[in-house]
Write an enzyme that holds these catalytic residues in place. Sequence first.
Site, mmCIF file in Angstrom:
data_model
loop_
_atom_site.group_PDB
_atom_site.id
_atom_site.type_symbol
_atom_site.label_atom_id
_atom_site.label_comp_id
_atom_site.label_asym_id
_atom_site.label_seq_id
_atom_site.Cartn_x
_atom_site.Cartn_y
_atom_site.Cartn_z
ATOM 1 N N ASP A 138 0.831 -1.214 0.000
ATOM 2 C CA ASP A 138 0.000 0.000 0.000
ATOM 3 C C ASP A 138 0.869 1.269 0.000
ATOM 4 O O ASP A 138 1.663 1.478 0.913
ATOM 5 C CB ASP A 138 -0.898 0.034 1.238
ATOM 6 N N ASN A 192 -4.434 3.675 -1.482
ATOM 7 C CA ASN A 192 -4.297 4.791 -0.536
ATOM 8 C C ASN A 192 -3.468 5.931 -1.103
ATOM 9 O O ASN A 192 -2.877 6.717 -0.367
ATOM 10 C CB ASN A 192 -3.634 4.304 0.757
ATOM 11 N N HIS A 225 -10.886 0.604 -0.776
ATOM 12 C CA HIS A 225 -10.972 2.064 -0.848
ATOM 13 C C HIS A 225 -10.911 2.608 -2.276
ATOM 14 O O HIS A 225 -10.850 3.815 -2.474
ATOM 15 C CB HIS A 225 -9.861 2.711 -0.023
ATOM 16 N N HIS A 229 -3.034 -4.386 2.679
ATOM 17 C CA HIS A 229 -4.129 -3.822 3.464
ATOM 18 C C HIS A 229 -3.778 -3.508 4.928
ATOM 19 O O HIS A 229 -4.258 -2.516 5.449
ATOM 20 C CB HIS A 229 -5.396 -4.693 3.430
ATOM 21 N N HIS A 272 -0.858 -2.742 6.118
ATOM 22 C CA HIS A 272 0.207 -1.722 6.084
ATOM 23 C C HIS A 272 1.409 -2.070 6.954
ATOM 24 O O HIS A 272 2.329 -1.271 7.075
ATOM 25 C CB HIS A 272 -0.306 -0.327 6.491
#
Length: 258
Positions: free
Chosen positions: A8, A40, A68, A172, A174
């Site tokens: 990410d 992100n 997202h 996801h 992180h």
Amino acid sequence: MRILVIGDVIGRPGRQAIRKLLPDLRQQYRIEMVIANAENLAGGLGTTPTTADELLECGVDVLTSGNHIWAHKEILPYLDNNAMPIIRPYNYPPGVPGRGYIIKDNVAVINLMGRTFISNFDCPFRTSDQLLTELGDEPPIKIVDFHAEATSEKVALGWYLDGRVSAVLGTHTHVGTIDSRVLPGGTAYVTDIGMTGPMDSVIGDDIEDVLQRFLTMIPNRLNVGKGKVIFTAMLLDINNKNGKAKSIERIYQEVEEE
Ligand SMILES: [Fe+2]
């Protein structure tokens, strides 16, 4: 084939780190393809065409995403047309915009969502069976970005797909995990690659903002963190003919914020 997969990428700090490091890394490790999770990219939540372009211009070849991806509606047309190599998770309900996999330079890049502690997506196990049947042996190299919360679900999918895909790499959470290895069937695996974003943060967001949320339970806005940035990715070496992984190695660097 040498493929670099970046976890990410968080907001501007993440994009800047990639701009700074990727051209040299590509040369140093003779990397032939770069995949990055883009969910992100824009202000820490979602992706816009401009922020996606920024990564593509730095040498990223394919953008994956996650839950997202719907945050900025400007990206939606790009999920459906061929102007940009960007995918959303495959196991969304039928009819949702976008595609769940892409074939680029003879590599199939597949995006899947986990369900545990996230939401009721279609079963990632059964949908990957269906997709792998559809794809068959071509191309032999298949990389799965498994965007999921629960460690157990990620480990389980790794075993489930072992020998059938070249890599199952988690995103996801992180936070990078130390369990990267090549499974017995030849699938490179890691539970989470880890983020490329601000180091002194709570999974990319400003520490104070996140603490306030935990202390008050009020859903205040979270800003992207500041300061030193970590770059985290996995370098894969894959046999071109049979698609089996030969090695998986973490690439980790710290860079000063611009
Ligand atoms: Fe996510």
